[in-house]
Design a protein around this motif. Sequence first.
Motif, PDB file in Angstrom:
ATOM      1  N   ILE A 134       0.852  -1.182   0.000  1.00 27.28           N
ATOM      2  CA  ILE A 134       0.000   0.000   0.000  1.00 27.28           C
ATOM      3  C   ILE A 134       0.888   1.232   0.000  1.00 27.28           C
ATOM      4  N   LEU A 135       0.743   2.062  -1.028  1.00 22.54           N
ATOM      5  CA  LEU A 135       1.535   3.275  -1.168  1.00 22.54           C
ATOM      6  C   LEU A 135       0.669   4.486  -0.846  1.00 22.54           C
ATOM      7  N   ILE A 136       1.315   5.590  -0.492  1.00 26.98           N
ATOM      8  CA  ILE A 136       0.577   6.809  -0.190  1.00 26.98           C
ATOM      9  C   ILE A 136       0.823   7.845  -1.279  1.00 26.98           C
ATOM     10  N   SER A 137      -0.230   8.168  -2.014  1.00 31.34           N
ATOM     11  CA  SER A 137      -0.193   9.251  -2.988  1.00 31.34           C
ATOM     12  C   SER A 137      -0.802  10.482  -2.313  1.00 31.34           C
ATOM     13  N   SER A 138      -1.494  11.298  -3.048  1.00 31.59           N
ATOM     14  CA  SER A 138      -2.098  12.517  -2.499  1.00 31.59           C
ATOM     15  C   SER A 138      -2.981  13.138  -3.557  1.00 31.59           C
ATOM     16  N   VAL A 139      -3.963  13.939  -3.126  1.00 33.62           N
ATOM     17  CA  VAL A 139      -4.732  14.712  -4.099  1.00 33.62           C
ATOM     18  C   VAL A 139      -3.823  15.709  -4.813  1.00 33.62           C
ATOM     19  N   ALA A 140      -2.664  15.998  -4.219  1.00 33.96           N
ATOM     20  CA  ALA A 140      -1.691  16.889  -4.864  1.00 33.96           C
ATOM     21  C   ALA A 140      -1.199  16.321  -6.188  1.00 33.96           C
ATOM     22  N   ALA A 141      -1.350  15.013  -6.385  1.00 30.65           N
ATOM     23  CA  ALA A 141      -0.958  14.395  -7.664  1.00 30.65           C
ATOM     24  C   ALA A 141      -1.727  15.002  -8.828  1.00 30.65           C
ATOM     25  N   LEU A 142      -2.872  15.607  -8.543  1.00 28.63           N
ATOM     26  CA  LEU A 142      -3.696  16.228  -9.579  1.00 28.63           C
ATOM     27  C   LEU A 142      -3.296  17.673  -9.831  1.00 28.63           C
ATOM     28  N   GLY A 143      -2.301  18.149  -9.059  1.00 30.11           N
ATOM     29  CA  GLY A 143      -1.824  19.521  -9.214  1.00 30.11           C
ATOM     30  C   GLY A 143      -1.940  20.298  -7.924  1.00 30.11           C
ATOM     31  N   ALA A 144      -0.864  20.994  -7.545  1.00 31.30           N
ATOM     32  CA  ALA A 144      -0.879  21.775  -6.308  1.00 31.30           C
ATOM     33  C   ALA A 144       0.071  22.952  -6.428  1.00 31.30           C
ATOM     34  N   LYS A 145      -0.429  24.137  -6.207  1.00 34.53           N
ATOM     35  CA  LYS A 145       0.375  25.354  -6.295  1.00 34.53           C
ATOM     36  C   LYS A 145       1.509  25.318  -5.274  1.00 34.53           C
ATOM     37  N   GLY A 146       2.713  25.614  -5.753  1.00 34.02           N
ATOM     38  CA  GLY A 146       3.862  25.665  -4.858  1.00 34.02           C
ATOM     39  C   GLY A 146       4.396  24.311  -4.464  1.00 34.02           C
ATOM     40  N   ARG A 147       3.947  23.275  -5.173  1.00 30.98           N
ATOM     41  CA  ARG A 147       4.350  21.913  -4.828  1.00 30.98           C
ATOM     42  C   ARG A 147       4.622  21.082  -6.079  1.00 30.98           C
ATOM     43  N   SER A 163       1.633   0.104 -12.324  1.00 31.70           N
ATOM     44  CA  SER A 163       2.600  -0.748 -13.030  1.00 31.70           C
ATOM     45  C   SER A 163       2.971  -1.968 -12.199  1.00 31.70           C
ATOM     46  N   LEU A 164       3.199  -1.774 -10.917  1.00 29.27           N
ATOM     47  CA  LEU A 164       3.533  -2.902 -10.043  1.00 29.27           C
ATOM     48  C   LEU A 164       2.369  -3.878  -9.919  1.00 29.27           C
ATOM     49  N   ALA A 165       1.157  -3.340  -9.902  1.00 27.65           N
ATOM     50  CA  ALA A 165      -0.017  -4.226  -9.820  1.00 27.65           C
ATOM     51  C   ALA A 165      -0.061  -5.169 -11.022  1.00 27.65           C
ATOM     52  N   ILE A 166       0.283  -4.647 -12.201  1.00 24.87           N
ATOM     53  CA  ILE A 166       0.297  -5.472 -13.415  1.00 24.87           C
ATOM     54  C   ILE A 166       1.414  -6.515 -13.335  1.00 24.87           C
ATOM     55  N   GLU A 167       2.606  -6.084 -12.915  1.00 14.84           N
ATOM     56  CA  GLU A 167       3.750  -6.992 -12.852  1.00 14.84           C
ATOM     57  C   GLU A 167       3.591  -8.072 -11.792  1.00 14.84           C
ATOM     58  N   LEU A 168       3.085  -7.692 -10.627  1.00 19.82           N
ATOM     59  CA  LEU A 168       3.142  -8.579  -9.467  1.00 19.82           C
ATOM     60  C   LEU A 168       1.848  -9.347  -9.200  1.00 19.82           C
ATOM     61  N   GLY A 169       0.765  -8.955  -9.866  1.00 18.87           N
ATOM     62  CA  GLY A 169      -0.503  -9.653  -9.666  1.00 18.87           C
ATOM     63  C   GLY A 169      -0.428 -11.157  -9.886  1.00 18.87           C
ATOM     64  N   PRO A 170       0.278 -11.618 -10.938  1.00 19.25           N
ATOM     65  CA  PRO A 170       0.379 -13.062 -11.153  1.00 19.25           C
ATOM     66  C   PRO A 170       1.087 -13.817 -10.027  1.00 19.25           C
ATOM     67  N   HIS A 171       1.762 -13.084  -9.150  1.00 21.65           N
ATOM     68  CA  HIS A 171       2.456 -13.701  -8.014  1.00 21.65           C
ATOM     69  C   HIS A 171       1.664 -13.573  -6.711  1.00 21.65           C
ATOM     70  N   GLY A 172       0.395 -13.178  -6.830  1.00 20.16           N
ATOM     71  CA  GLY A 172      -0.450 -13.075  -5.645  1.00 20.16           C
ATOM     72  C   GLY A 172      -0.198 -11.821  -4.822  1.00 20.16           C
ATOM     73  N   ILE A 173       0.444 -10.827  -5.434  1.00 23.18           N
ATOM     74  CA  ILE A 173       0.774  -9.596  -4.724  1.00 23.18           C
ATOM     75  C   ILE A 173      -0.152  -8.477  -5.191  1.00 23.18           C
ATOM     76  N   HIS A 174      -0.820  -7.844  -4.237  1.00 26.98           N
ATOM     77  CA  HIS A 174      -1.742  -6.758  -4.531  1.00 26.98           C
ATOM     78  C   HIS A 174      -1.057  -5.434  -4.234  1.00 26.98           C
ATOM     79  N   VAL A 175      -1.195  -4.475  -5.144  1.00 29.48           N
ATOM     80  CA  VAL A 175      -0.566  -3.167  -4.976  1.00 29.48           C
ATOM     81  C   VAL A 175      -1.620  -2.080  -5.193  1.00 29.48           C
ATOM     82  N   ASN A 176      -1.836  -1.272  -4.171  1.00 20.80           N
ATOM     83  CA  ASN A 176      -2.812  -0.189  -4.249  1.00 20.80           C
ATOM     84  C   ASN A 176      -2.236   1.070  -3.603  1.00 20.80           C
ATOM     85  N   ALA A 177      -2.872   2.192  -3.866  1.00 18.43           N
ATOM     86  CA  ALA A 177      -2.436   3.450  -3.265  1.00 18.43           C
ATOM     87  C   ALA A 177      -3.629   4.181  -2.665  1.00 18.43           C
ATOM     88  N   VAL A 178      -3.345   4.913  -1.609  1.00 16.98           N
ATOM     89  CA  VAL A 178      -4.323   5.779  -0.978  1.00 16.98           C
ATOM     90  C   VAL A 178      -3.870   7.218  -1.217  1.00 16.98           C
TER      91      VAL A 178
END
Length: 253
Positions: A134-147, A163-178
């Motif tokens: 589980i990775l941590i993104s942010s609403v700032a990924a959509l654009g943020a002034k001064g950041r 990309s990791l979800a595609i690569e690792l899914g066949p190995h039973g590994i789930h990858v998501n972000a909040v």
Amino acid sequence: MRHIGTFRGKVAIITGGAGGIGEATVKKLLFEKAKIVVFDLLQGKWQDYSDDVYEMKVDISNRREVEDAVNCVFKKFNRIDILINCAGILKDHLIDDMLDDEWDTVIDVNLKGSFNCCKAVTPFMKRQQQGKMILISSVAALGAKGRVNYAAAKAGIQGLTKSLAIELGPHGIHVNAVAPGYIETQMSKVSEADAHKRGIDNFNQMKEAILNRNPIRRIGKPEDVANVIEFLATEKSDYVTGQIIYVSGSPSN
């Protein structure tokens, strides 16, 4: 009634677990009986809290440090079930004033740090044929002034996640972000102190505007994000991967 614990027998690595969202997440998983290893430069937070929390001083932007620490975790527990990348940093400035160091440090900690940790645990999760990242993104990924540095790093995390979800899914590994919105943490206090660097003259006015746009009409708490992270770490999310879940109290972000 005895509390069995959703994560009993599971081992979780949580980066940035000494404060904010990371701290709230450690408490959530501890209550559900996980064994937790916290990677953080700040030490001593969990020293007297629980025998099931282990602290390691790790600079996640340093690949070798991360690899050595992950190897130590596996040697101790013989498994790594969950990786939660909560460590993050802000160094705000409008682009005219942003220094190379401010760009490099934010990218190195937020984006490269997440990559280093995911890469280091991958061989062990592949061996187990199961794992949750589980990775941590942010609403700032959509654009943020001064950041522009932080926004670029958090947008990169979204691409990394998918990309990791595609690569690792066949190995039973789930990858998501909040992707949290404005959350009351120590980092948000840093943001307030440095608001002028983003060209924001009245931080309280900006915060009030965020609140007024929010249908739920409140500012988020670390526990709000930790609740979603906890779900993504459980078997209840076994058919969820490659997703970016916005935790902002708003459908528009």
